[in-house]
Enzyme design. Sequence first.
Site, PDB file in Angstrom:
ATOM      1  N   TYR A 137       0.821  -1.212   0.000  1.00 43.45           N
ATOM      2  CA  TYR A 137       0.000   0.000   0.000  1.00 43.45           C
ATOM      3  C   TYR A 137       0.857   1.265   0.000  1.00 43.45           C
ATOM      4  CZ  TYR A 137      -4.738  -1.820   0.843  1.00 43.45           C
ATOM      5  OH  TYR A 137      -5.969  -2.403   0.725  1.00 43.45           O
ATOM      6  N   LYS A 188       2.664 -14.897   1.088  1.00 44.84           N
ATOM      7  CA  LYS A 188       2.910 -15.721  -0.099  1.00 44.84           C
ATOM      8  C   LYS A 188       4.418 -15.912  -0.226  1.00 44.84           C
ATOM      9  CE  LYS A 188       0.628 -16.752  -3.330  1.00 44.84           C
ATOM     10  NZ  LYS A 188       0.177 -18.113  -3.760  1.00 44.84           N
ATOM     11  N   ASP A 221      -3.527 -17.539  -0.022  1.00 41.99           N
ATOM     12  CA  ASP A 221      -4.588 -18.136  -0.841  1.00 41.99           C
ATOM     13  C   ASP A 221      -5.187 -19.358  -0.140  1.00 41.99           C
ATOM     14  OD1 ASP A 221      -2.189 -19.492  -1.223  1.00 41.99           O
ATOM     15  OD2 ASP A 221      -2.519 -19.886  -3.358  1.00 41.99           O
ATOM     16  N   ASP A 245      -6.357  -7.045   4.075  1.00 44.42           N
ATOM     17  CA  ASP A 245      -7.520  -6.348   3.520  1.00 44.42           C
ATOM     18  C   ASP A 245      -8.485  -7.365   2.921  1.00 44.42           C
ATOM     19  OD1 ASP A 245      -9.098  -4.187   2.522  1.00 44.42           O
ATOM     20  OD2 ASP A 245      -8.152  -4.442   0.565  1.00 44.42           O
ATOM     21  N   ASP A 249     -12.285  -8.917   4.559  1.00 45.82           N
ATOM     22  CA  ASP A 249     -13.596  -8.832   3.893  1.00 45.82           C
ATOM     23  C   ASP A 249     -14.233 -10.215   3.818  1.00 45.82           C
ATOM     24  OD1 ASP A 249     -13.514  -6.097   3.421  1.00 45.82           O
ATOM     25  OD2 ASP A 249     -14.100  -6.286   1.313  1.00 45.82           O
TER      26      ASP A 249
END
Length: 351
Positions: A137, A188, A221, A245, A249
């Site tokens: 970000y 990851k 993932d 983030d 959600d």
Amino acid sequence: MTQTMLLLPGDGIGPEVVAEARRVAEKIAPDLQFTEGLIGGASIDAHGQPLTVDTLVNAKASDAVLLGAVGGPKWVDVERNLRPEMGLLQIRKGMDVFANLRPAFCFPALVDASSLKREVVEGLDIMIVRELTSGVYFGEPRGIERGIGDKSFGYETSRYTAGEIKRVARVAFDIARGRRGEVCSTEKSNVMESGLFWREIVTDLHAAEGDGLVLRHLYSDACAMELVRAPKQFDTILAGNLFGDILSDEAAMLTGSIGMLPSASLGAEGAPGLFEPVHGSAPDIAGQGKANPCAAILSLEMALRWSLGQPEAADRLFAAVGRALDYGARTADLGGSMSTQAMGDAIIAAL
Ligand code: IPM
Ligand code: MG
């Protein structure tokens, strides 16, 4: 000493839900004093920028900041670095609130509101600790190189220092100690250097300071997949800014409605925290008085707990929200027809 809370209602449904949180605060923490400011599109309209220096100074000088939401169709054409969302990134960075706590808690009365089966979500209680002020970000360099045809490109930098990883991992460890004592760190590391480094630092920190805690690592993932397959396996999830983030959600929807989910963003010990509902500005329902104020009210609950040193009041408020739901209080997102204000009334009555 009197404590002050800066209210930044922002845009869309922000003002409606923050107004309910304020009414609840006046009831449960009558000594709390309020100041109010602008952020996001509201600040762009008034001052031409999504966050002013004055607002940031006020934020840092208060004991806690309660933010509604930012953004909306009105400001989509505004120059990119003056967009409402920038105000959010700037206040997070400016207050240095690096640890974002996003609980995904399924209230008993809402188990059937989830799109997942009752047995999958009943009793769900996860805390996601998302790094909030660094990573991809904020990493430099970043940009878009145009004008070279198909070779034009857009890029950013996913960068984490050891210090940044350690400070947020410590928060996750502390949180887990007050819970089931299990931390799942996600990145990851199979494809990203910053992910590999993240895994190393968290592993070392756990060896040095993680007494009594169980640490495991999961690729982000796979974590996303496990969150819908068997979410109750998770206690505390630690993630960087971008994966946090996305995963938050996803976790939010396990609980039935994103309208229920609060968040706390914490910085160094003693510094004010920033509290905000996870839902956005929801322009489609703004101004209609039908938004669910629970996420804002539960953000107040987190402020009482994490910044204002009032854990008993926080416990009472959390229980009151649960009771209001037990009695059948429901806004439209929960399948009911109550107005924002009626939901606020129901929670105040339950208090
Ligand atoms: C969030 C939001 C923000 C983010 C946006 C609005 C900039 O999605 O708080 O999760 O990406 O952090
Ligand atoms: Mg988000």
